[in-house]
Design an enzyme around this catalytic site. Structure first.
Site, mmCIF file in Angstrom:
data_model
loop_
_atom_site.group_PDB
_atom_site.id
_atom_site.type_symbol
_atom_site.label_atom_id
_atom_site.label_comp_id
_atom_site.label_asym_id
_atom_site.label_seq_id
_atom_site.Cartn_x
_atom_site.Cartn_y
_atom_site.Cartn_z
ATOM 1 N N ARG A 25 0.819 -1.222 0.000
ATOM 2 C CA ARG A 25 0.000 0.000 0.000
ATOM 3 C C ARG A 25 0.852 1.272 0.000
ATOM 4 O O ARG A 25 0.452 2.292 0.578
ATOM 5 C CB ARG A 25 -0.950 0.042 1.194
ATOM 6 C CG ARG A 25 -1.985 -1.061 1.207
ATOM 7 C CD ARG A 25 -3.113 -0.746 0.238
ATOM 8 N NE ARG A 25 -4.192 -1.697 0.380
ATOM 9 C CZ ARG A 25 -5.328 -1.448 1.024
ATOM 10 N NH1 ARG A 25 -5.538 -0.282 1.564
ATOM 11 N NH2 ARG A 25 -6.256 -2.369 1.101
ATOM 12 N N ARG A 29 -3.053 6.926 1.079
ATOM 13 C CA ARG A 29 -3.533 8.148 1.751
ATOM 14 C C ARG A 29 -2.549 8.817 2.687
ATOM 15 O O ARG A 29 -2.716 9.983 3.014
ATOM 16 C CB ARG A 29 -4.821 7.820 2.528
ATOM 17 C CG ARG A 29 -6.026 7.707 1.623
ATOM 18 C CD ARG A 29 -7.162 7.056 2.345
ATOM 19 N NE ARG A 29 -6.764 5.718 2.767
ATOM 20 C CZ ARG A 29 -7.528 4.894 3.460
ATOM 21 N NH1 ARG A 29 -8.720 5.271 3.829
ATOM 22 N NH2 ARG A 29 -7.102 3.697 3.779
ATOM 23 N N ARG A 38 -5.857 12.173 -5.733
ATOM 24 C CA ARG A 38 -7.109 11.539 -5.341
ATOM 25 C C ARG A 38 -8.253 12.550 -5.273
ATOM 26 O O ARG A 38 -9.415 12.215 -5.537
ATOM 27 C CB ARG A 38 -6.883 10.846 -3.997
ATOM 28 C CG ARG A 38 -8.060 10.278 -3.309
ATOM 29 C CD ARG A 38 -8.583 9.027 -3.971
ATOM 30 N NE ARG A 38 -9.479 8.372 -3.034
ATOM 31 C CZ ARG A 38 -10.699 8.836 -2.758
ATOM 32 N NH1 ARG A 38 -11.154 9.894 -3.384
ATOM 33 N NH2 ARG A 38 -11.454 8.214 -1.882
ATOM 34 N N ASP A 74 -6.797 -2.143 -7.336
ATOM 35 C CA ASP A 74 -7.350 -2.813 -6.157
ATOM 36 C C ASP A 74 -7.664 -4.260 -6.517
ATOM 37 O O ASP A 74 -8.003 -4.557 -7.665
ATOM 38 C CB ASP A 74 -8.613 -2.111 -5.661
ATOM 39 C CG ASP A 74 -8.929 -2.518 -4.226
ATOM 40 O OD1 ASP A 74 -8.390 -1.888 -3.302
ATOM 41 O OD2 ASP A 74 -9.677 -3.497 -4.045
ATOM 42 N N TYR A 150 -15.124 -11.601 -0.052
ATOM 43 C CA TYR A 150 -15.711 -10.278 -0.330
ATOM 44 C C TYR A 150 -17.009 -10.403 -1.119
ATOM 45 O O TYR A 150 -17.981 -9.688 -0.880
ATOM 46 C CB TYR A 150 -14.739 -9.413 -1.133
ATOM 47 C CG TYR A 150 -13.805 -8.604 -0.279
ATOM 48 C CD1 TYR A 150 -14.269 -7.503 0.439
ATOM 49 C CD2 TYR A 150 -12.463 -8.917 -0.187
ATOM 50 C CE1 TYR A 150 -13.417 -6.758 1.223
ATOM 51 C CE2 TYR A 150 -11.593 -8.181 0.593
ATOM 52 C CZ TYR A 150 -12.079 -7.096 1.301
ATOM 53 O OH TYR A 150 -11.239 -6.365 2.084
HETATM 54 O O1 CP3 Z 1 0.106 -1.378 -2.546
HETATM 55 C C1 CP3 Z 1 -0.176 -0.432 -3.308
HETATM 56 O O2 CP3 Z 1 0.239 0.717 -3.125
HETATM 57 C C2 CP3 Z 1 -1.028 -0.716 -4.522
HETATM 58 C C3 CP3 Z 1 -2.429 -0.434 -4.406
HETATM 59 C C4 CP3 Z 1 -3.367 -1.334 -3.638
HETATM 60 C C5 CP3 Z 1 -4.600 -0.849 -3.134
HETATM 61 N N1 CP3 Z 1 -5.303 -1.921 -2.662
HETATM 62 C C6 CP3 Z 1 -5.032 0.558 -3.164
HETATM 63 C C7 CP3 Z 1 -6.091 1.030 -2.250
HETATM 64 C C8 CP3 Z 1 -3.320 -2.708 -3.393
HETATM 65 C C9 CP3 Z 1 -2.202 -3.711 -3.658
HETATM 66 C C10 CP3 Z 1 -4.565 -3.055 -2.775
HETATM 67 C C11 CP3 Z 1 -4.923 -4.450 -2.425
HETATM 68 C C12 CP3 Z 1 -6.098 -4.682 -1.583
HETATM 69 N N2 CP3 Z 1 -7.316 -4.073 -1.651
HETATM 70 C C13 CP3 Z 1 -6.184 -5.683 -0.589
HETATM 71 C C14 CP3 Z 1 -5.095 -6.685 -0.256
HETATM 72 C C15 CP3 Z 1 -4.091 -6.114 0.648
HETATM 73 C C16 CP3 Z 1 -4.542 -5.938 2.071
HETATM 74 O O3 CP3 Z 1 -4.602 -4.791 2.502
HETATM 75 O O4 CP3 Z 1 -4.827 -6.944 2.734
HETATM 76 C C17 CP3 Z 1 -7.467 -5.620 -0.022
HETATM 77 C C18 CP3 Z 1 -7.999 -6.494 1.094
HETATM 78 C C19 CP3 Z 1 -8.179 -4.600 -0.717
HETATM 79 C C20 CP3 Z 1 -9.581 -4.166 -0.524
HETATM 80 C C21 CP3 Z 1 -9.672 -2.769 -0.054
HETATM 81 N N3 CP3 Z 1 -9.417 -1.661 -0.835
HETATM 82 C C22 CP3 Z 1 -10.063 -2.301 1.233
HETATM 83 C C23 CP3 Z 1 -10.429 -3.206 2.391
HETATM 84 C C24 CP3 Z 1 -10.043 -0.917 1.190
HETATM 85 C C25 CP3 Z 1 -10.528 0.037 2.261
HETATM 86 C C26 CP3 Z 1 -9.640 0.100 3.417
HETATM 87 C C27 CP3 Z 1 -8.489 1.031 3.150
HETATM 88 O O5 CP3 Z 1 -7.344 0.691 3.483
HETATM 89 O O6 CP3 Z 1 -8.765 2.131 2.663
HETATM 90 C C28 CP3 Z 1 -9.583 -0.516 -0.100
HETATM 91 C C29 CP3 Z 1 -9.373 0.856 -0.575
HETATM 92 C C30 CP3 Z 1 -8.017 1.199 -1.114
HETATM 93 N N4 CP3 Z 1 -7.258 0.383 -1.923
HETATM 94 C C31 CP3 Z 1 -7.323 2.429 -0.918
HETATM 95 C C32 CP3 Z 1 -6.125 2.317 -1.635
HETATM 96 C C33 CP3 Z 1 -5.052 3.371 -1.775
HETATM 97 C C34 CP3 Z 1 -7.842 3.636 -0.155
HETATM 98 C C35 CP3 Z 1 -8.898 4.317 -0.976
HETATM 99 C C36 CP3 Z 1 -8.857 5.827 -0.982
HETATM 100 O O7 CP3 Z 1 -7.951 6.434 -1.574
HETATM 101 O O8 CP3 Z 1 -9.800 6.390 -0.417
#
Ligand code: CP3
Length: 344
Positions: A25, A29, A38, A74, A150
């Site tokens: 990640r 943010r 964003r 994502d 999910y």
């Molecule tokens: O690693 C990176 O920088 C690449 C981008 C990336 C995102 N999501 C961007 C994201 C990757 C590799 C993911 C994978 C992902 N997404 C997973 C597996 C990794 C883990 O954390 O276990 C999962 C479970 C998700 C599903 C997901 N997406 C959730 C549960 C959430 C909300 C919670 C959170 O952390 O915000 C997201 C949103 C998300 N995915 C954001 C980002 C940058 C935040 C969204 C925003 O900008 O408002």
């Protein structure tokens, strides 16, 4: 030269000048630069605009000095492509129409990656061009069980009761859904490599919630099929199971080149279980970036000592970086790994 190669070398178990490091990640943010991009759109809009997705993918490469980039997207994007309505709100991702019966499973399609997720592939091509060989780009997908949970729960869950009820009442249906998800992820990952990704990571964020026999039946075989199916693509394959420490022998049999470890798993112990042939990735507690620099330094030293100089260690956090992390702490982490781990 060293920076460009050390991530792939470590994945292959080769000796490196300094341990490679990237952060799960890492585009996100906690970075004001990310927030700025964003603000132009919502999360899905960002994922679906290749120029912007490429822009935020590159940010941590410049700002933190990490040794690999990971494409901004994502894990749920290809699920939307399978025909499920996907929304992101303040609580995170959600599927308003979760799959709970046979009809819903049968309605799932196996999409063509270029047709339905072409924006991700375009973002990869743009990123690779902009990177100009500075560091490799990692592609990724969700593991089938994690995606299934999910899709059945409709979002995040504490107990996964809907998924498990379905596993225990209609295992045939669960396996049918997992088959479709697996085929979709395999095609999606192959397309990412064709577009220029030089490694792939499979995220099993909810696999650690399964009892060992269920992990063996519903998670491991499908993860293994993806990893096996990617073997001839010729790129390192990373498999990360959050809270997977107790499943390590089963995870090992999934055949990844690199096993991702969360922070609860002792790294030295994991290496002794896995043996020489698999590299490891991880596994600093993401909260360690919230403390003092002195503590961070001690923790980084402890992590490197735990690995004891063995080749095949990609340094990372044990899960995604937290939104409240000061960016300068993330940068200090990267610098400390390079400094404390440098070979004389
Ligand atoms: O690693 C990176 O920088 C690449 C981008 C990336 C995102 N999501 C961007 C994201 C990757 C590799 C993911 C994978 C992902 N997404 C997973 C597996 C990794 C883990 O954390 O276990 C999962 C479970 C998700 C599903 C997901 N997406 C959730 C549960 C959430 C909300 C919670 C959170 O952390 O915000 C997201 C949103 C998300 N995915 C954001 C980002 C940058 C935040 C969204 C925003 O900008 O408002």
């Amino acid at each position: 030269m060293a920076r460009a190669e050390r991530f792939l070398q470590a994945c292959r178990g080769e000796q490196v000048d300094a341990p490679p490091v990237w952060l799960m990640r890492q585009a996100g943010r906690y970075l004001p630069e990310y927030q700025k991009v964003r603000a132009r759109t919502d999360f899905l809009g960002l994922c679906k605009t290749p120029e912007w997705a490429a822009e935020v993918t590159l940010q941590p490469v410049d700002i933190l000095g990490v040794d690999a980039a990971i494409i901004f997207s994502d894990i749920l994007i290809p699920v939307e492509a399978m025909g499920m309505k996907l929304v992101f709100d303040d609580h995170g991702p959600g599927f308003p129409d979760p799959i709970r019966d046979e009809k819903a499973v049968d309605a799932l399609t196996i999409p063509d990656p270029q047709d339905r997720t072409g924006f991700v592939l375009e973002a990869i091509r743009l990123t690779v061009k902009a990177l100009g060989g500075r560091v490799p780009l990692i592609g990724f997908a969700g593991a089938p069980y994690t995606l299934l949970s999910y899709m059945v729960e409709g979002g995040s869950s504490r107990n996964f009761e809907n998924t498990k009820r379905m596993m225990y009442t209609r295992p045939d249906l669960v396996h049918r859904a997992l088959e479709k998800i697996t085929e979709t992820q395999l095609r999606y990952l192959r397309a990412q490599v064709a577009a220029g990704a030089r490694a792939i990571q499979v995220f099993d964020s909810w696999g650690g919630h399964l009892a060992p026999d269920d992990f063996r039946e519903f998670a491991a075989p499908y993860a293994r099929r993806i990893l096996d199916g990617m073997k001839d693509a010729g790129v390192p394959r990373i498999y990360f199971v959050l809270d997977g420490g107790t499943q390590l022998p089963e995870i090992q049999r999934c055949g990844a080149d690199v096993v991702g470890l969360d922070w609860r798993t002792p790294l030295g112990w994991a290496r002794s279980v896995l043996g020489e042939r698999q590299a490891v990735q991880g596994n600093l507690d993401p909260c360690a970036l919230l403390g003092s620099q002195d503590t961070l330094r001690r923790k980084v030293k402890g992590l490197l000592d735990d690995n004891a100089g063995r080749p095949g260690h990609v340094v990372n956090l044990g899960h995604g970086i937290l939104p409240m992390t000061p960016p300068e702490h993330a940068r200090a982490f990267v610098e400390m790994v390079h400094e404390l781990g440098a070979r004389p």
